[in-house]
Scaffold this motif. Structure first.
Motif, short mmCIF file in Angstrom:
data_model
loop_
_atom_site.label_atom_id
_atom_site.label_comp_id
_atom_site.label_asym_id
_atom_site.label_seq_id
_atom_site.Cartn_x
_atom_site.Cartn_y
_atom_site.Cartn_z
N THR A 106 26.73 49.61 30.25
CA THR A 106 26.72 49.94 28.83
C THR A 106 25.57 49.21 28.17
N ARG A 107 25.25 49.63 26.97
CA ARG A 107 24.27 48.88 26.18
C ARG A 107 24.90 47.56 25.77
N ASP A 108 24.07 46.54 25.71
CA ASP A 108 24.54 45.21 25.30
C ASP A 108 25.72 44.75 26.15
N GLY A 109 25.54 44.87 27.47
CA GLY A 109 26.58 44.45 28.40
C GLY A 109 26.25 43.12 29.06
N TYR A 110 27.17 42.69 29.91
CA TYR A 110 26.99 41.43 30.63
C TYR A 110 25.88 41.57 31.68
N ASP A 111 25.13 40.49 31.84
CA ASP A 111 24.06 40.45 32.83
C ASP A 111 24.63 40.77 34.21
N PRO A 112 24.20 41.87 34.83
CA PRO A 112 24.76 42.26 36.14
C PRO A 112 24.58 41.21 37.23
N GLY A 113 23.43 40.55 37.23
CA GLY A 113 23.19 39.54 38.25
C GLY A 113 24.16 38.38 38.15
N GLN A 114 24.46 37.96 36.94
CA GLN A 114 25.39 36.85 36.73
C GLN A 114 26.81 37.24 37.12
N VAL A 115 27.21 38.44 36.74
CA VAL A 115 28.55 38.91 37.10
C VAL A 115 28.66 39.06 38.61
N ASP A 116 27.66 39.67 39.23
CA ASP A 116 27.67 39.85 40.69
C ASP A 116 27.71 38.51 41.41
N ASP A 117 26.97 37.52 40.90
CA ASP A 117 27.00 36.19 41.51
C ASP A 117 28.40 35.59 41.46
N LEU A 118 29.07 35.71 40.33
CA LEU A 118 30.43 35.18 40.22
C LEU A 118 31.37 35.91 41.17
N LEU A 119 31.29 37.22 41.21
CA LEU A 119 32.16 37.98 42.12
C LEU A 119 31.87 37.63 43.58
N ASP A 120 30.60 37.40 43.91
CA ASP A 120 30.25 36.98 45.28
C ASP A 120 30.85 35.63 45.61
N ARG A 121 30.81 34.68 44.67
CA ARG A 121 31.40 33.36 44.91
C ARG A 121 32.90 33.47 45.12
N ILE A 122 33.55 34.28 44.29
CA ILE A 122 34.99 34.47 44.44
C ILE A 122 35.29 35.11 45.79
N ARG A 123 34.53 36.13 46.14
CA ARG A 123 34.74 36.83 47.42
C ARG A 123 34.56 35.87 48.59
N MET A 124 33.52 35.05 48.56
CA MET A 124 33.27 34.11 49.66
C MET A 124 34.42 33.11 49.78
N GLU A 125 34.96 32.65 48.67
CA GLU A 125 36.09 31.72 48.71
C GLU A 125 37.33 32.40 49.29
N CYS A 126 37.52 33.68 48.97
CA CYS A 126 38.68 34.42 49.49
C CYS A 126 38.56 34.60 51.00
N GLU A 127 37.36 34.78 51.48
CA GLU A 127 37.15 35.01 52.91
C GLU A 127 37.32 33.74 53.73
N THR A 128 37.14 32.57 53.10
CA THR A 128 37.26 31.30 53.83
C THR A 128 38.68 30.76 53.82
N VAL A 129 39.54 31.36 53.00
CA VAL A 129 40.94 30.87 52.91
C VAL A 129 41.75 31.41 54.04
#
Length: 76
Positions: A53-76
């Motif tokens: 959307t216009r005036d949305g969240y920075d995709p790179g920042q959101v993707d980075d957070l989701l990647d960190r969450i995903r990596m933590e889920c995979e190590t548990v």
């Protein structure tokens, strides 16, 4: 990552970015699942497609957070 860290995540707003109305509920759901010791499907996070959307969240920042969450889920 803790549930409050996920809920309190802040992102820069860009001219075109991820729709906050899609990102915020997703992050709240993830945080809630962590609080209640429910599984988070790391593959689902990898394949998620968020609307832009216009005036949305920075995709790179959101993707980075989701990647960190995903990596933590995979190590548990």
């Amino acid at each position: 990552m803790t549930p409050p860290m996920i809920r309190d995540a802040m992102f820069d707003v860009t001219r075109v970015g991820y729709d906050p109305l899609a990102v915020d509920p997703l992050l709240n759901d993830i945080a809630s699942r962590l609080e209640h010791d429910q599984d988070i499907d790391a593959e689902r996070l990898r394949g998620i497609r968020l609307p832009m959307t216009r005036d949305g969240y920075d995709p790179g920042q959101v993707d980075d957070l989701l990647d960190r969450i995903r990596m933590e889920c995979e190590t548990v």
